[in-house]
Design an enzyme around this catalytic site. Structure first.
Site, mmCIF file in Angstrom:
data_model
loop_
_atom_site.group_PDB
_atom_site.id
_atom_site.type_symbol
_atom_site.label_atom_id
_atom_site.label_comp_id
_atom_site.label_asym_id
_atom_site.label_seq_id
_atom_site.Cartn_x
_atom_site.Cartn_y
_atom_site.Cartn_z
ATOM 1 N N GLU A 45 1.080 -0.577 -5.151
ATOM 2 C CA GLU A 45 0.134 0.494 -5.407
ATOM 3 C C GLU A 45 0.965 1.774 -5.486
ATOM 4 O O GLU A 45 1.277 2.396 -4.473
ATOM 5 C CB GLU A 45 -0.904 0.601 -4.289
ATOM 6 C CG GLU A 45 -1.983 1.620 -4.612
ATOM 7 C CD GLU A 45 -2.478 2.395 -3.392
ATOM 8 O OE1 GLU A 45 -3.502 3.086 -3.524
ATOM 9 O OE2 GLU A 45 -1.833 2.343 -2.338
ATOM 10 N N ASP A 92 0.819 -1.205 0.000
ATOM 11 C CA ASP A 92 0.000 0.000 0.000
ATOM 12 C C ASP A 92 0.857 1.261 0.000
ATOM 13 O O ASP A 92 1.923 1.317 0.618
ATOM 14 C CB ASP A 92 -0.894 -0.023 1.245
ATOM 15 C CG ASP A 92 -1.841 1.145 1.318
ATOM 16 O OD1 ASP A 92 -2.729 1.235 0.451
ATOM 17 O OD2 ASP A 92 -1.699 1.982 2.234
#
Length: 798
Positions: free
Chosen positions: A514, A461
């Site tokens: 990401e 993330d």
């Protein structure tokens, strides 16, 4: 959120202890001649004393405890309690000293000897035993509310050698302990033939560390840990402490104040909002050997890879891990997704963070069960042929004062520069990636999930927030790196090390970034240097945020306006092969007022659903892997909420006899089935030769048509039509032969998002379409077909 441990129910084998005394401690001395010879004893072999006596009285006392040592132990500031407490040979016998606050009496028992220790005050008890060597012994402790005839018999924690070896300490100091979770934390074990739990914690700035838990009624006074040299590691082996016991570390900060902290390496935690760590060990027997054996048979970028993203606590609210194991694999298998991606499962205090503000990096959230229960779920998915990906959050952590923030009184896991430590967007703290122990903590954590829980991939993330020193910062709020640039060199090195370690140790595991910028080489190997002078970050795949943003912008416009935004659907092919991409329609796109996928789309309900289906067909045919968040597979109209999850009632036939929501779900099932069976759609996702435009400029028609090729040259023709009209006799140029065939006799429709069973108008091309010798789109042959309204169709050679 901060929560003090709740008071446990008394256990039968323990005696409750009152709260510790408040302030100062009187100095107590003992009357003893250190030059006096030990009393004569009957010789019974090494370490054996006189015959046991029923009523021994007080044994002689050793030399008095130095006032400084007494004060430091009582204040929780002693770095080497084992040098003071326990049994130690002296010139005059074996001196034994015990710290047992609130005990009324302590008796030591060994082979052939039983002696009551002298009460030295402040919880200290001592005796000088007439022995030449330290024996194996136990303690009998009596408290005021206990039966003196039935004292509490315990092992003395301070008679045991350290449980960590020199190699562990060396690797930790070097930041290269790839199995850090086996060295730090709480581990049930047998040590020196005694069963108990080893506690270890890294707290280099602490003046002292003690353990509080169920086993001592959360009074840590009598359980100081020892410092293992310059490593910053504190250690204590507690006999008889086993699985299920709650605990925390009582840390004395550099300023002398105390803080009670959960274990950073805890492998199990209490159900939030409670936050104590729990001693645990795994007893799960894995049944997924066949899955693991073949996981690395084919590189992921050359394999089918369609992902269903899920928030476990809200997918079916109230279900445990084991209950999910009976429902989730069946649902994923029915829809033919190859993988499921779990939003973060590591322990987090606030459910509304969806797991993205982690406090327990090594503990699966206890909201749905134990760590072994989570293993059971992963095992069940593997046995159903479904890969398991997990969101992993090394970019930041929350400021809860019982967790990692200023863990030992000073910045430890976060950067020491407050401007570098504070994450500007989320009110959290960023890790100090330049500190070897912190980097080790995170790298080991990545491998931990793959090895202890058989996770098949980590989606990392917020990578962009890690890579840039000026991320969300204005001029003057950040300091350039040593070369004057904005790149966070420490974060780059960490990500490279993490990826290299995970891939080396776990064949077949995939890491996914990401990363929302154009950083060069996110999915390039770490040893390959790019134009920017950096080696690749080493990820296997990267979320294509540009495709997601552009394509959603296009379909959110009214059809009449889409011709002005046609390039938003074609631009992705300019950079499609710069990285290995995943096309994500994730949770981030259906929350915080962004609306669900179907609700972003214009028109009435029929047009919204039709566009939704056409968009999914375009997405599944586009180069790259696919990811779809739960609820979008049946066109849920409401935004997702972690409070109630997907609107499953929409699929109930009693709600609607029309195949609207159920039809979209049927389409997703067929998309995955056809996709998996068609190598042209995944085999050459990272090879430009696997794609060719047929019609990329038909902006007035809102049409996009392209070919996908497998490694044998067999094509699939995908046509997406984003206008609410039927187009008859639409001509498209097609190839006349494949690499291994003389020619293509006809094209057969294999998927059509406008079928009536999906909720469409059922405009089809039922018969094979034979190529005509009419040059078109730069090809010598072409076909004429009917384009349904707001649809995507796929054609394959018959």
């Amino acid at each position: 959120m901060t929560n003090s441990p709740r008071t446990p129910e008394p256990k039968a084998h323990r005696s409750p202890e009152p709260a510790p005394p408040a302030t100062s401690y009187p100095q107590v001395t003992a009357n003893i001649n250190p030059n006096q010879a030990p009393p004569a004893i009957e010789e019974r072999g090494p370490g054996v004393g006189a015959p046991e006596t029923p009523d021994p009285g007080h044994a002689p006392t050793p030399a008095p405890l130095a006032p400084a040592d007494r004060a430091r132990l009582l204040a929780g500031e002693h770095h080497d309690p084992h040098a003071i407490l326990g049994a130690h040979p002296t010139r005059t016998g074996v001196a034994i000293r015990v710290l047992r606050p609130f005990a009324r009496a302590v008796t030591v028992r060994a082979a052939g000897i039983r002696a009551e220790l002298h009460d030295d005050g402040d919880g200290f008890f001592s005796a000088l035993l007439p022995l030449r060597e330290v024996p194996e012994y136990t303690l009998q402790v009596t408290y005021d509310d206990a039966n003196a005839e039935d004292p509490h018999t315990v092992q003395d924690p301070y008679r045991f050698l350290p449980t960590l070896g020199d190699l562990d300490l060396h690797l930790i100091n070097e930041g290269r302990h790839e199995e850090l979770w086996k060295a730090l934390g709480a581990h049930p074990m047998t040590h020196q033939e005694v069963t108990g739990t080893r506690f270890t914690v890294w707290a280099p700035n602490a003046r002292g560390v003690r353990i509080a838990g169920d086993f001592n009624y959360w009074d840590s006074t009598g359980f100081p840990m020892r410092s293992l040299g310059s490593s910053g590691i504190w250690e204590l082996f507690l006999p008889s402490v086993g699985e299920g016991e709650r605990y925390k570390f009582d840390i004395t900060r550099p300023d002398g104040s105390h803080t009670l902290r959960a274990d950073p390496m805890a492998r199990r935690a209490e159900v939030p909002p409670a936050n104590a760590s729990i001693v645990t060990a795994s007893h799960h027997t894995w049944q997924d050997a066949d899955w693991l054996e073949h996981r690395a048979d084919r590189p992921v970028h050359e394999a089918p890879f369609s992902v269903y993203e899920i928030h476990l606590p809200s997918w079916r609210p109230g279900l445990t891990y084991r209950q999910l194991a009976t429902q989730l694999p069946a649902y994923i298998r029915d829809l033919n997704f190859t993988h499921v991606e779990l939003m973060p499962v590591a322990e987090h205090p606030f459910g509304g963070s969806w797991g993205y503000q982690v406090t327990g990096f090594y503990a699966p959230t206890s909201r749905m069960g134990t760590p072994d229960d989570f293993r059971f779920l992963v095992d069940a998915l593997h046995q159903s042929g479904i890969g398991v990906l997990m969101d992993w959050v090394p970019a930041h952590f929350p400021r809860d004062d019982w967790a990692l923030a200023e863990f030992d009184g000073r910045p430890l896991y976060e950067h020491e520069d407050p401007a570098r430590a504070a994450h500007p967007d989320w009110g959290t703290l960023e890790f100090d990636y330049g500190r070897t122990e912190v980097r080790n903590f995170l790298v080991a954590n990545a491998t931990y999930w793959c090895e202890e829980f058989h996770i098949d991939g980590l989606r990392v993330d917020a990578v962009a927030s890690m890579l840039y020193l000026d991320y969300s910062r204005e001029d003057g709020e950040w300091t350039p790196n040593a070369h004057g640039g904005r790149e966070n060199l420490d974060a780059v090195a960490f990500l490279q090390e993490m990826n290299a370690t995970v891939y080396r140790r776990n064949p077949g595991v995939i890491t996914i970034a990401e990363e929302s910028t154009a950083w060069d080489g996110v999915t390039r190997a770490t040893h390959h240097t790019g134009p920017g002078g950096f080696g690749g970050l080493g990820f296997g795949l990267k979320w294509n945020m540009g495709w997601m943003h552009d394509s959603l912008t296009y379909v959110s416009h009214e059809p009449v306006h889409r011709k002005y935004h046609h390039n938003e659907m074609t631009f992705s092919m300019v950079y499609a092969y710069s990285e290995n991409y995943v096309l994500p329609i994730s949770h981030d796109e259906v929350v915080h007022g962004k609306r669900s996928l179907v609700s972003k789309l214009p028109g009435d309900w029929w047009q919204q659903r039709a566009t939704h289906r056409a968009y999914l067909g375009f997405m599944w045919a586009h180069p790259g892997k696919q990811l779809l968040f739960m609820g979008q597979e049946f066109a849920q109209g409401a935004e997702w909420s972690e409070g109630h999850g997907p609107d499953w009632w929409l699929l109930d036939p009693s709600y609607s006899a029309e195949p609207d929501h159920r039809g979209v779900r049927d389409l997703v099932r067929d998309l995955n089935t056809t996709y998996t069976a068609t190598p042209a759609l995944w085999q050459r996702d990272t090879d430009p030769a696997g794609f060719a435009w047929v019609e990329g400029d038909a902006a007035e028609d809102n049409v996009l048509a392209f070919l996908r090729y497998d490694s044998d040259g067999t094509p699939l023709l995908a046509i997406s039509h984003f206008s609410p009209v039927v187009r008859h006799d639409y001509r498209l140029g097609v190839p006349t032969r494949t690499l291994n065939k003389e020619g293509i006799p006809a094209w057969q429709e294999v998927l059509n998002t406008d079928l009536s069973r999906y909720g469409g108008s059922d405009v089809r091309n039922p018969e094979p379409l034979k190529p005509e010798s009419v040059p078109y789109h730069g090809r010598p042959s072409s076909i004429q077909l009917t384009l349904p309204p707001l649809s995507t169709i796929w054609l394959r050679p018959e």
